[in-house]
Scaffold this motif. Structure first.
Motif, PDB file in Angstrom:
ATOM      1  N   UNK A 315      30.786  42.238  31.787  1.00 61.40           N
ATOM      2  CA  UNK A 315      31.647  43.006  30.868  1.00 61.40           C
ATOM      3  C   UNK A 315      31.830  44.439  31.400  1.00 61.40           C
ATOM      4  N   UNK A 316      30.742  45.013  31.919  1.00 62.15           N
ATOM      5  CA  UNK A 316      30.863  46.363  32.524  1.00 62.15           C
ATOM      6  C   UNK A 316      31.830  46.337  33.689  1.00 62.15           C
ATOM      7  N   UNK A 317      31.706  45.293  34.496  1.00 65.62           N
ATOM      8  CA  UNK A 317      32.586  45.174  35.678  1.00 65.62           C
ATOM      9  C   UNK A 317      34.046  45.083  35.232  1.00 65.62           C
ATOM     10  N   UNK A 318      34.311  44.303  34.181  1.00 63.73           N
ATOM     11  CA  UNK A 318      35.689  44.169  33.667  1.00 63.73           C
ATOM     12  C   UNK A 318      36.192  45.526  33.168  1.00 63.73           C
ATOM     13  N   UNK A 319      35.291  46.262  32.476  1.00 62.39           N
ATOM     14  CA  UNK A 319      35.695  47.575  31.956  1.00 62.39           C
ATOM     15  C   UNK A 319      36.003  48.526  33.113  1.00 62.39           C
ATOM     16  N   UNK A 320      35.079  48.559  34.083  1.00 60.23           N
ATOM     17  CA  UNK A 320      35.284  49.485  35.216  1.00 60.23           C
ATOM     18  C   UNK A 320      36.564  49.172  35.969  1.00 60.23           C
ATOM     19  N   UNK A 321      36.924  47.902  36.029  1.00 60.88           N
ATOM     20  CA  UNK A 321      38.121  47.495  36.781  1.00 60.88           C
ATOM     21  C   UNK A 321      39.362  47.390  35.889  1.00 60.88           C
ATOM     22  N   UNK A 322      39.252  47.902  34.655  1.00 59.26           N
ATOM     23  CA  UNK A 322      40.381  47.928  33.703  1.00 59.26           C
ATOM     24  C   UNK A 322      40.986  46.540  33.512  1.00 59.26           C
ATOM     25  N   UNK A 323      40.086  45.559  33.365  1.00 60.16           N
ATOM     26  CA  UNK A 323      40.537  44.171  33.208  1.00 60.16           C
ATOM     27  C   UNK A 323      40.189  43.611  31.830  1.00 60.16           C
ATOM     28  N   UNK A 324      39.724  44.477  30.921  1.00 59.02           N
ATOM     29  CA  UNK A 324      39.376  43.999  29.574  1.00 59.02           C
ATOM     30  C   UNK A 324      40.658  43.701  28.810  1.00 59.02           C
ATOM     31  N   UNK A 325      40.665  42.612  28.049  1.00 60.15           N
ATOM     32  CA  UNK A 325      41.860  42.267  27.253  1.00 60.15           C
ATOM     33  C   UNK A 325      41.939  40.778  27.056  1.00 60.15           C
TER      34      UNK A 325
END
Ligand SMILES: Cc1cc2nc3c(=O)[nH]c(=O)nc-3n(C[C@H](O)[C@H](O)[C@H](O)COP(=O)(O)OP(=O)(O)OC[C@H]3O[C@@H](n4cnc5c(N)ncnc54)[C@H](O)[C@@H]3O)c2cc1C
Length: 336
Positions: A315-325
């Motif tokens: 989840x952190x990785x998704x947030x850092x890579x602006x892939x949350x959604x």
């Protein structure tokens, strides 16, 4: 959104903020659409629509879902939410004829066999057609109880009644690994692990035994043109099923970590999803796999599922890579 038959109602003998505000807050925290107009409110939730309309006697609650199974989940969920509010007012559900919960299927064990060093495969016969409906959830919950000889039933309000209380049931989520064309049998691939209640149950269960489950539920087949799928052995069944079900022009990358190389399953696919097998004993493997994804800008879906700590890191990785959604999900499939 859904046919009127998949609809349930209740009257709550109260109007106003003490009923609507807390329910709106829960829905908004989960990212669901909430619309309010005075004492009326609608919530657009993944399981279905929830409407609150003021009436002479209080507030009418109407729950509408796409399928009977989703309606049952939504009804039980809102019954619990209302109970948790401790409103101290009567809640009158439309009367129901009882019977079995709409999401409950009682199957019969056809076979249980060792599949690979870490997996057993359970094949169940039953009416599993609901799992073949378009956009059906890919998952189920096994219903295991140490003592209860009875399966759950519906009460006169249409709410699920759990013999001996819900807390005494073990209801672990699993994935329908395969389903036959007619929907009359399913395979469930079960990771065997020390101290697991399902692992112990696998030793006892035998062909002919009845097994109850609740489903379909949970995540659905993603239909993006590019899929990034990463998971440990517990996510092996869902990742392979997603690849097998994907449209032939789907592209992507998939990584599955197993405890033993022989747990890898060969699959047939005409997609362009490249599948790699990783070693689950390597703590970095799943996170390295995330970094190997070459994610396109559009029409993509990223799915990650593993032990809770790894899911948090994903989840952190998704947030850092602006892939949350809506095009990504990182799920905790088990807790160490
Ligand atoms: C949506 C979803 C789909 C899933 N699909 C599958 C599937 O198809 N196949 C599958 O095998 N699992 C799947 N899982 C994971 C499974 O639900 C959990 O592993 C569950 O805890 C298993 O229950 P149990 O009876 O084996 O363990 P429990 O009796 O609940 O737990 C006993 C102990 O084992 C630990 N434990 C739990 N799971 C594991 C594990 N996998 N490895 C090592 N230790 C563990 C617990 O921390 C606990 O200490 C899925 C989970 C989710 C959320």
């Amino acid at each position: 959104m859904a046919p009127a038959t998949n609809s349930r109602s209740a009257t709550v003998a109260i109007t106003g903020p003490s009923l609507l505000d807390p329910l709106a807050a829960i829905a908004q925290r989960s990212g669901f659409g909430v619309k309010r107009l005075g004492d009326a409110m609608t919530i657009d939730a993944p399981l279905g629509d929830v409407r609150f309309d003021p009436t002479e006697n209080g507030t009418e609650l109407t729950l509408t879902a796409r399928t009977p199974a989703e309606l049952q989940l939504l009804t039980d969920l809102y019954a619990q939410r209302l109970k948790d509010l401790s409103l101290g007012v009567p809640i009158t559900w439309a009367q129901h004829t009882g019977g079995m919960p709409l999401n409950q299927i009682v199957g019969t064990v056809i076979s249980i066999r060792a599949l690979s060093p870490s997996f057993a495969r359970l094949r169940l016969a039953g009416d599993f057609k609901a799992f073949k409906q378009p956009n059906a959830g890919l998952h189920l919950r096994l219903l295991l109880h140490p003592d209860s000889p009875e399966w759950p039933t519906l009460d006169a309000n249409g709410l699920t009644q759990w013999p001996c209380g819900i807390a005494s049931w073990h209801r672990p989520p699993y994935t329908v690994r395969r389903i036959c064309a007619q929907g009359t049998w399913i395979d469930v691939d079960i990771v065997l692990h020390a101290g697991g209640r399902v692992t112990e149950w696998c030793d006892r269960v035998a062909p002919g035994d009845e097994v109850a489950l609740h489903g379909p539920s949970g995540s659905k087949q993603p239909n993006a043109k590019w899929l990034g799928l990463i998971g440990d052995e517990t996510a092996l069944p869902v990742i392979l099923r997603i690849i097998e079900n994907a449209a032939t022009d789907t592209k992507g990358q998939a990584f599955i970590a197993t405890r033993h190389p022989s747990d890898a399953q060969q699959i047939e696919t005409q997609t362009d999803i490249e599948l790699s097998w990783l070693d689950m004993n390597d703590d970095q493997a799943l996170l390295d796999a995330l970094n190997q994804l070459i994610v396109p800008d559009t029409d993509r879906h990223i799915f990650f599922a593993a032990e809770r700590n790894f899911a948090a890191q994903a989840r952190n990785w998704l947030t850092q890579n602006k892939l949350v959604g809506p095009g990504s999900k990182a799920a905790a499939y088990w807790t160490r």
